[in-house]
Design a protein around this motif. Structure first.
Motif, PDB file in Angstrom:
ATOM      1  N   TYR A  69      -2.014  -1.093   6.204  1.00  0.00           N
ATOM      2  CA  TYR A  69      -0.769  -0.430   6.610  1.00  0.00           C
ATOM      3  C   TYR A  69      -0.266  -0.902   7.971  1.00  0.00           C
ATOM      4  O   TYR A  69       0.866  -0.588   8.348  1.00  0.00           O
ATOM      5  CB  TYR A  69      -0.971   1.092   6.662  1.00  0.00           C
ATOM      6  CG  TYR A  69      -1.421   1.688   5.356  1.00  0.00           C
ATOM      7  CD1 TYR A  69      -0.502   2.183   4.431  1.00  0.00           C
ATOM      8  CD2 TYR A  69      -2.780   1.744   5.028  1.00  0.00           C
ATOM      9  CE1 TYR A  69      -0.917   2.724   3.226  1.00  0.00           C
ATOM     10  CE2 TYR A  69      -3.200   2.288   3.827  1.00  0.00           C
ATOM     11  CZ  TYR A  69      -2.273   2.766   2.930  1.00  0.00           C
ATOM     12  OH  TYR A  69      -2.686   3.297   1.734  1.00  0.00           O
ATOM     13  N   TRP A 108     -10.504   5.322   7.125  1.00  0.00           N
ATOM     14  CA  TRP A 108      -9.138   5.660   6.690  1.00  0.00           C
ATOM     15  C   TRP A 108      -8.520   4.527   5.872  1.00  0.00           C
ATOM     16  O   TRP A 108      -7.478   4.718   5.256  1.00  0.00           O
ATOM     17  CB  TRP A 108      -8.243   5.897   7.905  1.00  0.00           C
ATOM     18  CG  TRP A 108      -8.547   7.121   8.709  1.00  0.00           C
ATOM     19  CD1 TRP A 108      -9.275   8.210   8.331  1.00  0.00           C
ATOM     20  CD2 TRP A 108      -8.130   7.375  10.059  1.00  0.00           C
ATOM     21  NE1 TRP A 108      -9.321   9.130   9.347  1.00  0.00           N
ATOM     22  CE2 TRP A 108      -8.632   8.651  10.419  1.00  0.00           C
ATOM     23  CE3 TRP A 108      -7.369   6.656  10.987  1.00  0.00           C
ATOM     24  CZ2 TRP A 108      -8.404   9.216  11.675  1.00  0.00           C
ATOM     25  CZ3 TRP A 108      -7.148   7.210  12.241  1.00  0.00           C
ATOM     26  CH2 TRP A 108      -7.657   8.480  12.578  1.00  0.00           C
ATOM     27  N   ASP A 109      -9.144   3.332   5.910  1.00  0.00           N
ATOM     28  CA  ASP A 109      -8.597   2.118   5.290  1.00  0.00           C
ATOM     29  C   ASP A 109      -7.186   1.852   5.798  1.00  0.00           C
ATOM     30  O   ASP A 109      -6.244   1.633   5.034  1.00  0.00           O
ATOM     31  CB  ASP A 109      -8.596   2.237   3.759  1.00  0.00           C
ATOM     32  CG  ASP A 109      -8.328   0.899   3.085  1.00  0.00           C
ATOM     33  OD1 ASP A 109      -8.527  -0.145   3.733  1.00  0.00           O
ATOM     34  OD2 ASP A 109      -7.892   0.898   1.911  1.00  0.00           O
ATOM     35  N   ASP A 156       1.220   7.438   0.892  1.00  0.00           N
ATOM     36  CA  ASP A 156       0.658   8.737   0.507  1.00  0.00           C
ATOM     37  C   ASP A 156      -0.863   8.693   0.435  1.00  0.00           C
ATOM     38  O   ASP A 156      -1.535   9.694   0.707  1.00  0.00           O
ATOM     39  CB  ASP A 156       1.226   9.194  -0.845  1.00  0.00           C
ATOM     40  CG  ASP A 156       2.671   9.670  -0.735  1.00  0.00           C
ATOM     41  OD1 ASP A 156       3.066  10.109   0.368  1.00  0.00           O
ATOM     42  OD2 ASP A 156       3.398   9.602  -1.740  1.00  0.00           O
ATOM     43  N   ASP A 157      -1.401   7.549   0.064  1.00  0.00           N
ATOM     44  CA  ASP A 157      -2.862   7.410   0.025  1.00  0.00           C
ATOM     45  C   ASP A 157      -3.448   7.527   1.424  1.00  0.00           C
ATOM     46  O   ASP A 157      -4.490   8.166   1.620  1.00  0.00           O
ATOM     47  CB  ASP A 157      -3.249   6.061  -0.596  1.00  0.00           C
ATOM     48  CG  ASP A 157      -2.889   5.973  -2.074  1.00  0.00           C
ATOM     49  OD1 ASP A 157      -2.775   7.039  -2.701  1.00  0.00           O
ATOM     50  OD2 ASP A 157      -2.743   4.851  -2.573  1.00  0.00           O
ATOM     51  N   LEU A 158      -2.785   6.918   2.397  1.00  0.00           N
ATOM     52  CA  LEU A 158      -3.242   7.020   3.776  1.00  0.00           C
ATOM     53  C   LEU A 158      -3.140   8.455   4.269  1.00  0.00           C
ATOM     54  O   LEU A 158      -4.074   8.978   4.901  1.00  0.00           O
ATOM     55  CB  LEU A 158      -2.437   6.090   4.684  1.00  0.00           C
ATOM     56  CG  LEU A 158      -2.759   6.173   6.187  1.00  0.00           C
ATOM     57  CD1 LEU A 158      -4.226   5.848   6.447  1.00  0.00           C
ATOM     58  CD2 LEU A 158      -1.849   5.247   6.980  1.00  0.00           C
ATOM     59  N   ARG A 202      -3.299  11.118   2.567  1.00  0.00           N
ATOM     60  CA  ARG A 202      -4.342  11.913   1.910  1.00  0.00           C
ATOM     61  C   ARG A 202      -5.690  11.705   2.605  1.00  0.00           C
ATOM     62  O   ARG A 202      -6.443  12.660   2.805  1.00  0.00           O
ATOM     63  CB  ARG A 202      -4.423  11.523   0.432  1.00  0.00           C
ATOM     64  CG  ARG A 202      -5.379  12.384  -0.384  1.00  0.00           C
ATOM     65  CD  ARG A 202      -5.129  12.255  -1.869  1.00  0.00           C
ATOM     66  NE  ARG A 202      -5.040  10.878  -2.309  1.00  0.00           N
ATOM     67  CZ  ARG A 202      -3.907  10.271  -2.689  1.00  0.00           C
ATOM     68  NH1 ARG A 202      -2.749  10.936  -2.668  1.00  0.00           N
ATOM     69  NH2 ARG A 202      -3.906   9.012  -3.093  1.00  0.00           N
ATOM     70  N   ARG A 203      -5.969  10.478   3.008  1.00  0.00           N
ATOM     71  CA  ARG A 203      -7.238  10.227   3.715  1.00  0.00           C
ATOM     72  C   ARG A 203      -7.228  10.850   5.105  1.00  0.00           C
ATOM     73  O   ARG A 203      -8.266  11.306   5.595  1.00  0.00           O
ATOM     74  CB  ARG A 203      -7.507   8.719   3.792  1.00  0.00           C
ATOM     75  CG  ARG A 203      -7.889   8.101   2.452  1.00  0.00           C
ATOM     76  CD  ARG A 203      -8.369   6.679   2.604  1.00  0.00           C
ATOM     77  NE  ARG A 203      -7.303   5.758   2.984  1.00  0.00           N
ATOM     78  CZ  ARG A 203      -6.508   5.128   2.129  1.00  0.00           C
ATOM     79  NH1 ARG A 203      -6.618   5.336   0.816  1.00  0.00           N
ATOM     80  NH2 ARG A 203      -5.585   4.289   2.556  1.00  0.00           N
ATOM     81  N   PRO A 247       0.825  -1.217   0.000  1.00  0.00           N
ATOM     82  CA  PRO A 247       0.000   0.000   0.000  1.00  0.00           C
ATOM     83  C   PRO A 247       0.854   1.259   0.000  1.00  0.00           C
ATOM     84  O   PRO A 247       1.936   1.295   0.597  1.00  0.00           O
ATOM     85  CB  PRO A 247      -0.814  -0.126   1.296  1.00  0.00           C
ATOM     86  CG  PRO A 247      -0.006  -1.032   2.171  1.00  0.00           C
ATOM     87  CD  PRO A 247       0.670  -1.997   1.236  1.00  0.00           C
ATOM     88  N   ASN A 248       0.367   2.272  -0.664  1.00  0.00           N
ATOM     89  CA  ASN A 248       1.084   3.538  -0.776  1.00  0.00           C
ATOM     90  C   ASN A 248       0.744   4.416   0.423  1.00  0.00           C
ATOM     91  O   ASN A 248      -0.414   4.776   0.635  1.00  0.00           O
ATOM     92  CB  ASN A 248       0.683   4.230  -2.086  1.00  0.00           C
ATOM     93  CG  ASN A 248       1.511   5.469  -2.359  1.00  0.00           C
ATOM     94  OD1 ASN A 248       2.102   6.049  -1.464  1.00  0.00           O
ATOM     95  ND2 ASN A 248       1.552   5.875  -3.623  1.00  0.00           N
TER      96      ASN A 248
END
Length: 236
Positions: free
Chosen positions: A98, A93-94, A9-11, A13-14, A6-7
């Motif tokens: 992570y 946050w999914d 940066d996606d976390l 951003r959320r 998982p990236n």
């Protein structure tokens, strides 16, 4: 086929927050079972985040519900900081992919474990507090818990309790309930009950038991006095 990593940066951003010290986020995502976790699991950050969350939520409630008595604020607070609510935020946050876990925990599906998700959400709040201060942590809490704030997952109080608390807050004696009519056969009675609060207009409630009729009467008086609104409490 290997799972795509998982990236982060996606976390971020959320979360709506950028860390100056990414090691704090790394610690917040590390379960005690993770390889080489040592003393750097999320447990200490969770302890801190739990307190920050409580303060931020209390401040939100104080501002959002200016007319609410202490008892209602306490129940709303308990509803928002409980494990299920924190886990729901973590799922939004999914955060599961992570979380760093030991091999056994990862294979047994612990990324979906409600307790772990709730703990991680509090640890992230604690990490943001250490990285950016209280205002940054409060902003994260406000963004993440605002929907839960508007829609409590559990009833905050029943009408009779609410009416008694309101009367007490007004410096008035407790409400009194009187059966004014009982109809129907013994096996299927119907009750009409009147509730009085000193200095206020009486209200009435109907029900198939005294308890139900009393609750209906209390609800009617709360609506009548404008303590409750039809939108929030008009239906039993």
């Amino acid at each position: 086929m290997a799972r795509r990593k998982p990236n982060i940066d996606d976390l971020l951003r959320r979360l709506g927050y950028r860390f100056e010290r990414m090691e704090l986020l790394d610690e917040a995502l590390t379960h005690v079972s993770a390889p080489n976790a040592g003393g750097q699991s999320y447990q200490r950050l969770e302890f801190l985040g739990d307190r920050v969350l409580g303060l931020a939520i209390a401040e939100m409630l104080y501002k959002t519900f200016p007319g609410a008595p202490e008892g209602e604020l306490s129940r709303r607070l308990a509803d928002l900081v409980r494990r299920e609510s924190c886990a729901e935020v973590a799922e939004a946050w999914d955060v599961g992919p992570y979380v760093k876990l030991g091999a056994g925990e990862a294979h047994s599906g612990e990324r979906r474990n409600q307790t772990i998700l709730a703990d991680v959400s509090e640890a992230i709040i604690g990490a943001v507090f250490l990285d950016g201060g209280y205002d940054a942590a409060k902003a994260l809490v406000e963004r993440s818990f605002k929907d839960l704030l508007a829609t409590p997952r559990r009833p905050l109080r029943d009408p009779k309790s609410a009416l008694q608390e309101w009367a007490q807050g007004q410096g008035l004696p407790p409400p009194t309930y009187t059966v004014v009519e009982q109809t129907g056969p013994d096996h299927a009675p119907k009750f009409r009950i009147m509730v009085k609060v000193k200095g206020k207009e009486t209200a009435f409630g109907l029900g198939t038991s005294k308890r139900i009729a009393e609750q209906a009467a209390a609800r009617s008086l709360l609506l009548q006095e404008g303590v409750w609104t039809e939108e929030e409490h008009g239906v039993a």
